[in-house]
Design a protein around this motif. Structure first.
Motif, PDB file in Angstrom:
ATOM      1  N   ILE A 118       7.106 -37.756 -26.322  1.00 27.97           N
ATOM      2  CA  ILE A 118       6.106 -37.954 -27.489  1.00 27.97           C
ATOM      3  C   ILE A 118       5.720 -36.050 -26.713  1.00 27.97           C
ATOM      4  CG2 ILE A 118       4.074 -37.961 -28.146  1.00 27.97           C
ATOM      5  CD1 ILE A 118       6.468 -40.088 -28.764  1.00 27.97           C
ATOM      6  N   ALA A 119       5.155 -36.042 -25.647  1.00 27.93           N
ATOM      7  CA  ALA A 119       4.433 -34.418 -25.297  1.00 27.93           C
ATOM      8  C   ALA A 119       5.847 -33.233 -26.102  1.00 27.93           C
ATOM      9  CB  ALA A 119       4.244 -34.883 -24.576  1.00 27.93           C
ATOM     10  N   ASP A 120       6.945 -33.410 -25.658  1.00 30.48           N
ATOM     11  CA  ASP A 120       8.169 -32.540 -25.629  1.00 30.48           C
ATOM     12  C   ASP A 120       8.548 -32.529 -26.963  1.00 30.48           C
ATOM     13  OD1 ASP A 120       8.629 -32.375 -23.070  1.00 30.48           O
ATOM     14  OD2 ASP A 120      10.376 -33.711 -22.980  1.00 30.48           O
ATOM     15  N   GLN A 121       8.145 -33.178 -28.141  1.00 33.58           N
ATOM     16  CA  GLN A 121       8.678 -33.283 -29.548  1.00 33.58           C
ATOM     17  C   GLN A 121       7.461 -32.619 -30.653  1.00 33.58           C
ATOM     18  OE1 GLN A 121       7.441 -37.181 -32.048  1.00 33.58           O
ATOM     19  NE2 GLN A 121       9.552 -37.016 -32.516  1.00 33.58           N
ATOM     20  N   ALA A 122       5.784 -32.724 -29.608  1.00 35.03           N
ATOM     21  CA  ALA A 122       4.796 -32.381 -30.311  1.00 35.03           C
ATOM     22  C   ALA A 122       4.966 -30.980 -30.536  1.00 35.03           C
ATOM     23  CB  ALA A 122       3.601 -32.765 -30.030  1.00 35.03           C
ATOM     24  N   ALA A 123       5.474 -30.295 -28.743  1.00 38.48           N
ATOM     25  CA  ALA A 123       6.403 -29.030 -28.469  1.00 38.48           C
ATOM     26  C   ALA A 123       7.418 -28.365 -29.035  1.00 38.48           C
ATOM     27  CB  ALA A 123       5.719 -29.113 -26.936  1.00 38.48           C
ATOM     28  N   ASP A 124       7.867 -29.131 -29.165  1.00 38.87           N
ATOM     29  CA  ASP A 124       9.017 -28.351 -30.214  1.00 38.87           C
ATOM     30  C   ASP A 124       8.970 -28.418 -31.808  1.00 38.87           C
ATOM     31  OD1 ASP A 124      10.613 -28.285 -27.927  1.00 38.87           O
ATOM     32  OD2 ASP A 124      11.827 -30.221 -28.226  1.00 38.87           O
ATOM     33  N   ALA A 125       7.256 -28.872 -32.345  1.00 40.96           N
ATOM     34  CA  ALA A 125       7.753 -28.460 -33.592  1.00 40.96           C
ATOM     35  C   ALA A 125       6.816 -27.862 -33.803  1.00 40.96           C
ATOM     36  CB  ALA A 125       7.150 -30.532 -33.604  1.00 40.96           C
ATOM     37  N   VAL A 126       5.818 -27.534 -32.584  1.00 37.26           N
ATOM     38  CA  VAL A 126       5.568 -26.000 -32.918  1.00 37.26           C
ATOM     39  C   VAL A 126       5.869 -24.851 -32.342  1.00 37.26           C
ATOM     40  CG1 VAL A 126       3.090 -25.006 -31.763  1.00 37.26           C
ATOM     41  CG2 VAL A 126       3.548 -27.225 -32.381  1.00 37.26           C
ATOM     42  N   LEU A 127       6.711 -24.879 -31.822  1.00 36.77           N
ATOM     43  CA  LEU A 127       8.092 -24.327 -31.306  1.00 36.77           C
ATOM     44  C   LEU A 127       8.819 -23.651 -32.929  1.00 36.77           C
ATOM     45  CD1 LEU A 127       9.022 -22.039 -29.267  1.00 36.77           C
ATOM     46  CD2 LEU A 127      10.800 -24.135 -29.217  1.00 36.77           C
ATOM     47  N   ALA A 128       9.051 -24.466 -33.452  1.00 38.03           N
ATOM     48  CA  ALA A 128       9.772 -24.396 -34.208  1.00 38.03           C
ATOM     49  C   ALA A 128       8.976 -24.079 -35.585  1.00 38.03           C
ATOM     50  CB  ALA A 128      10.317 -25.585 -35.067  1.00 38.03           C
ATOM     51  N   ALA A 129       7.675 -23.864 -35.571  1.00 38.33           N
ATOM     52  CA  ALA A 129       6.961 -23.508 -36.553  1.00 38.33           C
ATOM     53  C   ALA A 129       6.500 -22.058 -36.030  1.00 38.33           C
ATOM     54  CB  ALA A 129       5.333 -24.567 -36.689  1.00 38.33           C
ATOM     55  N   VAL A 130       5.920 -21.864 -35.084  1.00 36.18           N
ATOM     56  CA  VAL A 130       5.866 -20.547 -34.426  1.00 36.18           C
ATOM     57  C   VAL A 130       6.828 -19.473 -34.737  1.00 36.18           C
ATOM     58  CG1 VAL A 130       5.855 -19.194 -32.204  1.00 36.18           C
ATOM     59  CG2 VAL A 130       4.264 -21.251 -32.412  1.00 36.18           C
ATOM     60  N   ARG A 131       8.136 -19.519 -35.097  1.00 38.17           N
ATOM     61  CA  ARG A 131       9.337 -18.863 -35.072  1.00 38.17           C
ATOM     62  C   ARG A 131       9.730 -18.729 -36.329  1.00 38.17           C
ATOM     63  NH1 ARG A 131      13.818 -22.534 -31.501  1.00 38.17           N
ATOM     64  NH2 ARG A 131      13.307 -21.298 -29.262  1.00 38.17           N
ATOM     65  N   ALA A 132       9.236 -20.083 -37.473  1.00 38.85           N
ATOM     66  CA  ALA A 132       8.922 -19.835 -38.685  1.00 38.85           C
ATOM     67  C   ALA A 132       8.349 -18.342 -38.713  1.00 38.85           C
ATOM     68  CB  ALA A 132       8.655 -20.570 -39.058  1.00 38.85           C
ATOM     69  N   GLY A 133       7.292 -18.290 -38.584  1.00 43.59           N
ATOM     70  CA  GLY A 133       5.899 -17.396 -38.449  1.00 43.59           C
ATOM     71  C   GLY A 133       4.532 -17.736 -38.769  1.00 43.59           C
ATOM     72  N   VAL A 134       4.984 -19.206 -38.902  1.00 45.23           N
ATOM     73  CA  VAL A 134       3.415 -20.397 -39.082  1.00 45.23           C
ATOM     74  C   VAL A 134       1.819 -19.517 -38.935  1.00 45.23           C
ATOM     75  CG1 VAL A 134       2.475 -22.627 -39.738  1.00 45.23           C
ATOM     76  CG2 VAL A 134       4.659 -21.558 -39.774  1.00 45.23           C
ATOM     77  N   TYR A 135       1.745 -19.126 -37.722  1.00 44.35           N
ATOM     78  CA  TYR A 135       0.864 -18.850 -37.058  1.00 44.35           C
ATOM     79  C   TYR A 135       0.292 -17.043 -36.842  1.00 44.35           C
ATOM     80  CZ  TYR A 135       1.061 -23.784 -35.784  1.00 44.35           C
ATOM     81  OH  TYR A 135       1.647 -24.761 -35.679  1.00 44.35           O
ATOM     82  N   ALA A 136       1.564 -17.095 -38.099  1.00 40.19           N
ATOM     83  CA  ALA A 136       1.731 -14.943 -37.744  1.00 40.19           C
ATOM     84  C   ALA A 136       0.675 -14.594 -39.038  1.00 40.19           C
ATOM     85  CB  ALA A 136       2.894 -14.404 -37.387  1.00 40.19           C
ATOM     86  N   PRO A 137       0.035 -14.033 -38.806  1.00 37.80           N
ATOM     87  CA  PRO A 137      -0.475 -12.743 -39.957  1.00 37.80           C
ATOM     88  C   PRO A 137       0.549 -13.073 -41.314  1.00 37.80           C
ATOM     89  CG  PRO A 137      -0.995 -11.520 -38.508  1.00 37.80           C
ATOM     90  CD  PRO A 137      -0.291 -12.874 -37.797  1.00 37.80           C
ATOM     91  N   PRO A 138       0.033 -13.016 -42.579  1.00 37.52           N
ATOM     92  CA  PRO A 138       1.355 -12.670 -43.729  1.00 37.52           C
ATOM     93  C   PRO A 138       2.263 -11.539 -43.546  1.00 37.52           C
ATOM     94  CG  PRO A 138       0.024 -13.396 -44.369  1.00 37.52           C
ATOM     95  CD  PRO A 138      -0.966 -13.581 -43.331  1.00 37.52           C
ATOM     96  N   ALA A 139       3.446 -11.236 -43.476  1.00 40.54           N
ATOM     97  CA  ALA A 139       3.210 -10.393 -43.505  1.00 40.54           C
ATOM     98  C   ALA A 139       3.359  -9.278 -44.900  1.00 40.54           C
ATOM     99  CB  ALA A 139       5.030 -10.077 -43.577  1.00 40.54           C
TER     100      ALA A 139
END
Length: 214
Positions: A193-214
């Motif tokens: 479950i921990a790895d699943q939560a981490a991997d979901a956040v990893l995908a969001a990070v790569r998509a730029g969800v936690y970065a300022p808008p371009a």
């Protein structure tokens, strides 16, 4: 991300970021009081914790406890503040996925075992009953999230995350589904479950969800 509240007879190690702690007998007294507060919360919960209990189990006279901490709220608040005076740093595994998984597994380590979870769970319960304890819990986790800044910085340097990725938001996102299962839906958590939560956040990070808008 750990809420490190195991009982011990020693004060936390010196040299934690942004803290200055008293040494010698003062530190030992504070550690003894902290341990007694933890034991009382686990045994009786916040409503049943008394200054008399802390005095009996810490060896510190209740007059001193009242003078220095003011009462149960002050004792609980200081015990949680004391827990934050450690040297915890975010994982550094060499990859963002590894760091996020390690961060999530710290929650499993801290809360997945009922014996280990008793003290931190009691503190979280106290925060729902005491405004000062709630403030202390907020400070504890805010400071923890602030310490995660290197995690995002390293990921940006390695090209694994967009520039400006918010490390605090990432750390919160990793922990959130685990705490939901622990305290809202009362479901078990484990390494998968921990790895699943981490991997979901990893995908969001790569998509730029936690970065300022371009």
């Amino acid at each position: 991300m750990q809420l490190e509240l195991q009982l011990s007879s020693e004060a936390p190690s010196t040299g934690s970021p942004g803290t200055v702690r008293p040494g010698g007998r003062t530190a030992r007294t504070r550690a003894a009081v902290r341990d007694a507060v933890l034991a009382g919360l686990v045994e009786h919960g916040y409503p049943g914790l008394t200054v008399e209990y802390v005095a009996e189990h810490s060896g510190v006279h209740k007059t001193t406890l009242y003078r220095r901490w003011g009462g149960v709220e002050g004792l609980v608040t200081d015990a949680l503040d004391f827990a934050g005076e450690d040297s915890w740093t975010p994982p550094d595994t060499g990859s963002l996925q590894g760091d996020l998984r390690a961060l999530a597994r710290e929650v499993v380590d801290a809360f997945g075992d009922p014996a280990n979870a008793a003290a931190p769970t009691a503190f979280i319960a106290a925060a729902f009953q005491s405004p000062r304890a709630a403030d202390a819990l907020h400070r504890f986790y805010s400071e923890r999230f602030a310490r995660c800044a290197p995690l995002a910085a390293r990921a940006v340097e390695r090209g694994e995350a967009p520039a400006g990725t918010d490390s605090g938001a990432v750390a919160r996102a990793v922990s959130a589904p685990l705490f939901l299962r622990l305290f809202i839906t009362r479901e078990p958590i484990d390494a998968d479950i921990a790895d699943q939560a981490a991997d979901a956040v990893l995908a969001a990070v790569r998509a730029g969800v936690y970065a300022p808008p371009a």
